[in-house]
Design an enzyme around this catalytic site. Structure first.
Site, short mmCIF file in Angstrom:
data_model
loop_
_atom_site.label_atom_id
_atom_site.label_comp_id
_atom_site.label_asym_id
_atom_site.label_seq_id
_atom_site.Cartn_x
_atom_site.Cartn_y
_atom_site.Cartn_z
NE ARG A 129 -3.63 -2.16 2.79
CZ ARG A 129 -3.42 -3.29 3.47
NH1 ARG A 129 -2.26 -3.48 4.08
NH2 ARG A 129 -4.37 -4.21 3.55
CE LYS A 154 -7.89 -1.11 5.52
NZ LYS A 154 -8.47 -1.13 4.15
CG HIS A 219 -4.79 0.25 -3.84
ND1 HIS A 219 -4.03 0.26 -2.69
CD2 HIS A 219 -5.75 -0.69 -3.62
CE1 HIS A 219 -4.51 -0.61 -1.83
NE2 HIS A 219 -5.54 -1.21 -2.39
NE ARG A 222 -3.00 -3.91 -1.10
CZ ARG A 222 -2.59 -4.73 -0.14
NH1 ARG A 222 -1.30 -4.97 0.01
NH2 ARG A 222 -3.46 -5.31 0.67
CG HIS A 245 -6.43 -8.82 2.00
ND1 HIS A 245 -6.53 -9.44 0.78
CD2 HIS A 245 -6.18 -7.50 1.72
CE1 HIS A 245 -6.37 -8.57 -0.19
NE2 HIS A 245 -6.15 -7.39 0.36
CE1 TYR A 254 -6.31 -7.94 -6.21
CE2 TYR A 254 -6.46 -8.97 -4.04
CZ TYR A 254 -6.25 -7.86 -4.83
OH TYR A 254 -5.98 -6.65 -4.24
#
Length: 272
Positions: A129, A154, A219, A222, A245, A254
């Site tokens: 990120r 995150k 992004h 990524r 995640h 994805y």
């Protein structure tokens, strides 16, 4: 503001605290002629319909406001709002934007400045990120184990991601030229963290030089990293850790943009 102090004590990130404070402020200003203690769940519903929906604001923004309201009214004792009965908006299912390997190559090779090139290459090669790249420190690059340590990203989680040998060589060239002190990528002054705005300009310059007209953001690199990993045969079980995640459902999106499986499907039109 007590709400901000409460969020800080709960170890929310500075950016999340600012987002929630701003979202709550808009809600409370909307009902500035009404005592906070008199607000009800109906007021929350009316706010969503008469402010957010009428202004055509996004579901993502509505979710931020909802989170702020729920968290705030858990800290307010004298209230009629029942936070457990406030529903979050249904999230739209939007596929991530992905570049082809050729497009990524063209973007990365368009830059000759070693610092700019290394930053974008590191984002793509590690699936970082924007904030994760800017928060890196020289000691987070483990050249002995060929990994990058991403600290407190995150969700306040640490993780490691494999480091490409080619990117490690770029990093060595960059480090020799710039000798960063505090942050891996610093601004014009030593010890000053490289800014988000400057990083955005680096990407914009790369896109212009590569003559890419798509509205590419950082992004996208990524997303492209994740999709290209999947297409190369990487087991989906590793993805959640590599990308940081919290939920496997986020990672599974994805599979919907990977071309590997789609290209193996034969259209019935071909048999006509």
């Amino acid at each position: 503001m007590k709400f901000g102090r409460w969020l800080s004590a709960k170890r929310y990130s500075a950016s999340t605290i600012d987002t929630y404070k701003q979202a709550l402020r808009i809600f409370l200003v909307y009902y500035r002629n009404k005592e906070v203690s008199a607000l009800t769940n109906t007021d929350v519903l009316d706010f969503n319909n008469d402010y957010i929906l009428k202004k055509n604001l996004s579901a993502s923004y509505q979710n931020q406001v909802t989170n702020a309201i729920k968290l705030y009214f858990r800290t307010v004792l004298d209230t009629q709002i029942e936070t457990d009965k406030i529903d979050r908006p249904k999230k739209p299912k939007i596929l991530p934007n992905v570049l082809s390997k050729e497009e990524v190559k063209n973007i990365l090779e368009a830059l000759y400045n070693i610092k700019h090139k290394t930053m974008l290459c590191l984002i793509y090669s590690c699936g970082l990120r924007r904030s994760e790249l800017l928060d890196l420190k020289p000691e987070d690059i483990d050249s002995q184990r060929n990994v990058v340590l991403i600290r407190q990203s995150k969700g306040r989680k640490d993780r490691i991601t494999p480091l490409s040998a080619k990117v490690l060589e770029l990093l060595r060239q960059y480090y020799k030229a710039y000798r960063p002190q505090t942050w891996l990528f610093e601004g014009q002054r030593s010890g000053e963290q490289y800014s988000e705005q400057s990083l955005q300009r680096v990407l914009k310059l790369a896109l212009e030089k590569a003559k890419v007209t798509k509205p590419v953001t950082l992004h996208w690199l990524r997303h492209s990293y994740a999709t290209h990993l999947l297409e190369s045969g990487t087991d989906l079980r590793y993805f959640q850790e590599l990308l940081g995640h919290s939920s496997s459902r986020t990672t599974e999106i994805y599979t919907h943009v990977s071309m590997k499986s789609l290209q193996q499907i034969k259209s019935p039109f071909d048999d006509l």
